[in-house]
Motif scaffolding. Structure first.
Motif, PDB file in Angstrom:
ATOM      1  N   GLY A 194       4.318  -3.527  -4.875  1.00 52.48           N
ATOM      2  CA  GLY A 194       3.724  -2.209  -4.671  1.00 52.48           C
ATOM      3  C   GLY A 194       4.209  -1.197  -5.691  1.00 52.48           C
ATOM      4  N   LEU A 195       5.509  -1.250  -6.018  1.00 49.23           N
ATOM      5  CA  LEU A 195       6.055  -0.330  -7.012  1.00 49.23           C
ATOM      6  C   LEU A 195       5.462  -0.579  -8.399  1.00 49.23           C
ATOM      7  N   ASN A 208       5.777   8.071   3.788  1.00 50.38           N
ATOM      8  CA  ASN A 208       6.436   6.998   3.047  1.00 50.38           C
ATOM      9  C   ASN A 208       7.690   6.540   3.795  1.00 50.38           C
ATOM     10  N   GLY A 209       8.512   7.500   4.214  1.00 47.55           N
ATOM     11  CA  GLY A 209       9.765   7.167   4.866  1.00 47.55           C
ATOM     12  C   GLY A 209       9.581   6.489   6.209  1.00 47.55           C
ATOM     13  N   TYR A 210       8.731   7.062   7.067  1.00 51.30           N
ATOM     14  CA  TYR A 210       8.599   6.540   8.429  1.00 51.30           C
ATOM     15  C   TYR A 210       7.962   5.149   8.435  1.00 51.30           C
ATOM     16  N   LEU A 211       6.852   4.988   7.723  1.00 49.99           N
ATOM     17  CA  LEU A 211       6.160   3.704   7.738  1.00 49.99           C
ATOM     18  C   LEU A 211       6.988   2.615   7.066  1.00 49.99           C
ATOM     19  N   PHE A 271      -2.675   2.057   5.137  1.00 56.62           N
ATOM     20  CA  PHE A 271      -3.993   2.106   4.498  1.00 56.62           C
ATOM     21  C   PHE A 271      -4.538   3.539   4.476  1.00 56.62           C
ATOM     22  N   ALA A 272      -4.291   4.275   5.560  1.00 55.88           N
ATOM     23  CA  ALA A 272      -4.811   5.642   5.665  1.00 55.88           C
ATOM     24  C   ALA A 272      -4.228   6.558   4.587  1.00 55.88           C
ATOM     25  N   PHE A 275       0.830  -1.211   0.000  1.00 55.32           N
ATOM     26  CA  PHE A 275       0.000   0.000   0.000  1.00 55.32           C
ATOM     27  C   PHE A 275       0.861   1.256   0.000  1.00 55.32           C
ATOM     28  N   ILE A 276       1.920   1.261   0.806  1.00 57.18           N
ATOM     29  CA  ILE A 276       2.780   2.442   0.883  1.00 57.18           C
ATOM     30  C   ILE A 276       3.328   2.795  -0.496  1.00 57.18           C
TER      31      ILE A 276
END
Length: 423
Positions: A410-411, A376-379, A340-341, A279-280
Motif C-alpha cells: 500500500g505504501l 488512518n490510525g483507527y482502521l 474503501f470509503a 487501501f488505507i
C-alpha cells in the motif's frame, strides 16, 4: 465483500489451519499480569522506534529543500524507502521463514542507527550547510534505502511478535507508530525548532541534525527494550503456548511444500484484512506528505502551513490509534468497508486545489487532513490487531509479517500515486 473469508478466518466455517493453541489442555489458567504496564510501554516504544528513522528524514524536509533546490525530496524519499522495504519482506516470507526473529530485529535496529548517522556525519564532514551538493543528495537517498531494508527486518518482526500476544500489545505497537510518525515527538520538535532557530542555513541545519540525533538515541532505547521484552513473564507465557502448539501441529512443517501450503493458507485467511490495509496506506501516502507539503499554500501562514498540517495529521493519527483502547470495532467487514470509503478523500482534496474558492482555504484543508489521520490510525489499528488473531498462535508471527507486506505494498502504491498531484 469480505464476509465469507473473514467468517472462515474467525472459525465460523471449517478452519483453513489447525485449531488455535489456546485449546491445548495443559495451558495455564491465566496469563501473568503486566505489572505497572511495563510490557505495554516496551511495545509502545518498539512501535515508535521502527518508524522514527523514516520520519526523521521527512521531518527535515525544510533543510533538504534548502540543500537541494528543485528536487522533489518527499516523493523521492517515499519511493526509495518503500521499494527497499518491500523486497526484504518478500524474501523473509518466501525464503527465510525459519530465520531468527531476534537476529532480524537487532540487525534492523543496528542498520537504523547507522542510516541515521549518515546525514549528520556527512553534513559535518562534507555538506557543511552548502546548497547544491547533489552528490550528497544521492547518499541521503541511499541512507533512506538502508532505512527501508532495516524497516522490513524490524517492523515485520515486531508486528509478528506482538501478534502472538493479547490485542493490547498490538494496539501499543500501532499507537507507538503514531507517536513516532511523529505527532508527539518529531512534529513537536519541528514546531519547537522552527520557533527557536532562525530560518536560515544555520538554523535549518541545527534543526535537522537534532532530529537525527534524537532518532539515534531512540534506536538505542529500542535495542534495550526489545531484548528486555523477551524476558517479560507475559511474553514467556505466550512463547510457551506457541511452542506447545508447534509440537501439536502435525504436518505443519516450515520447509518445502508443507511450508508453502501453510503460507498460502495464512495469506488466504488474512487477505481481506491485508486488502483493507493496502487501501488505507495507498490513499494516505498518495496524499501525505507530498500533497500537504508541496501542493497547498497559505498566504497567512506561509511556511508554517505545511508544518501545522503535518502536525495535525500526526496528532489525529495518534488519536485514531489510541481509540481502540476505548472502543474496539470487532467487525472486520466494517473496517474493510471503511478503508474503501476513504477513496472519497481524493475528490475532496482535489477540490482543495481546483474547487471553489472557499474550498481552497485553510479550514477545509485542515479538517480533511485531521480526518485523513484519524481514519488512518483507527482502521489500521483494528485490522492490524484482528489479522494475527485469525490464525492459530504458532502462525500469528507469519500472519503479522504478511500483513506488514500488504502494508508496504500500500505504501509503494501510494508513493507512486502521489506523483499524479504533480501532473
Amino acid at each position: 465483500m469480505a464476509g465469507g473469508d473473514l467468517e472462515t478466518a474467525a472459525g465460523v466455517s471449517a478452519p483453513l489451519l489447525p485449531p488455535p493453541a489456546s485449546s491445548l489442555a495443559d495451558e495455564p489458567a491465566a496469563p501473568p499480569a503486566d505489572r505497572l504496564g511495563v510490557g505495554y510501554l516496551v511495545f509502545f516504544t518498539l512501535g515508535a522506534g521502527f518508524l522514527l528513522p523514516w520520519n526523521a528524514f521527512i521531518t527535515a524536509v525544510d533543510y533538504f529543500a534548502f540543500l537541494y533546490p528543485g528536487a522533489p525530496v518527499d516523493r523521492v524519499f517515499s519511493v526509495a524507502y518503500m521499494l527497499s522495504c518491500l523486497l526484504p519482506l518478500l524474501l523473509i516470507v518466501l525464503c527465510f521463514p525459519k530465520s531468527s526473529s531476534p537476529a532480524r530485529i537487532n540487525t534492523g535496529l543496528a542498520l537504523f542507527t547507522l542510516a541515521l548517522l549518515v546525514v549528520p556525519a556527512m553534513d559535518a564532514a562534507y555538506v557543511k550547510g552548502r546548497p547544491g551538493m547533489y552528490g550528497a543528495f544521492d547518499i541521503t537517498v541511499a541512507a533512506t534505502v538502508l532505512c527501508g531494508a532495516a524497516d522490513a527486518l524490524v517492523q515485520g518482526g515486531v508486528i509478528g511478535f506482538a501478534g502472538e500476544l493479547p490485542e493490547r500489545y498490538m494496539q501499543a505497537v500501532v499507537a507507538g507508530t503514531a507517536a513516532s510518525r511523529c505527532g508527539v515527538l518529531v512534529s513537536a520538535m519541528r514546531v519547537f525548532t522552527k520557533a527557536l532557530y532562525p530560518q536560515d542555513a544555520h538554523g535549518l541545519r541545527q534543526s535537522a541534525n537534532l532530529y537525527f540525533i534524537v532518532g539515534i538515541v531512540v534506536m538505542i532505547m529500542c535495542i534495550v527494550c526489545y531484548n528486555v521484552a523477551g524476558k517479560l513473564p507475559v511474553v514467556m507465557y505466550y512463547k510457551n503456548i506457541k511452542k506447545r502448539a508447534q509440537k501439536a501441529d502435525v504436518g505443519g512443517g516450515m520447509t518445502g511444500p508443507a511450508w508453502r501450503s501453510t503460507l498460502w493458507s495464512i495469506v488466504g485467511t488474512v487477505k481481506w484484512y491485508g486488502i483493507g490495509i493496502i487501501f488505507i496506506y495507498a490513499i494516505t501516502l498518495s496524499i501525505f506528505p507530498g500533497f500537504i507539503t508541496e501542493d497547498v499554500h497559505s498566504e497567512a501562514l506561509k511556511d508554517w502551513y505545511p508544518i501545522l498540517l503535518i502536525s495535525a495529521y500526526n496528532v489525529f493519527d495518534l488519536i485514531g490509534k489510541a481509540l481502540p483502547a476505548v472502543y474496539f470495532l470487532p467487525n472486520a467487514n466494517i473496517a474493510v468497508a471503511g478503508s474503501f470509503a476513504r477513496l472519497l478523500f481524493y475528490p475532496l482534496f482535489y477540490g482543495c486545489l481546483h474547487g471553489p474558492s472557499f474550498f481552497r482555504t485553510e479550514i477545509p484543508v485542515t479538517i480533511l487532513t485531521c480526518l485523513l489521520g484519524l481514519t488512518n490510525g483507527y482502521l489500521t489499528c483494528i485490522l492490524m490487531t484482528l489479522a494475527p488473531k485469525a490464525v492459530p498462535i504458532h502462525h500469528s508471527e507469519t500472519a503479522g509479517i504478511v500483513i506488514v507486506l500488504f502494508l508496504v505494498v500500500g505504501l509503494v502504491v501510494g508513493s507512486f500515486v502521489s506523483w499524479f498531484w504533480v501532473i
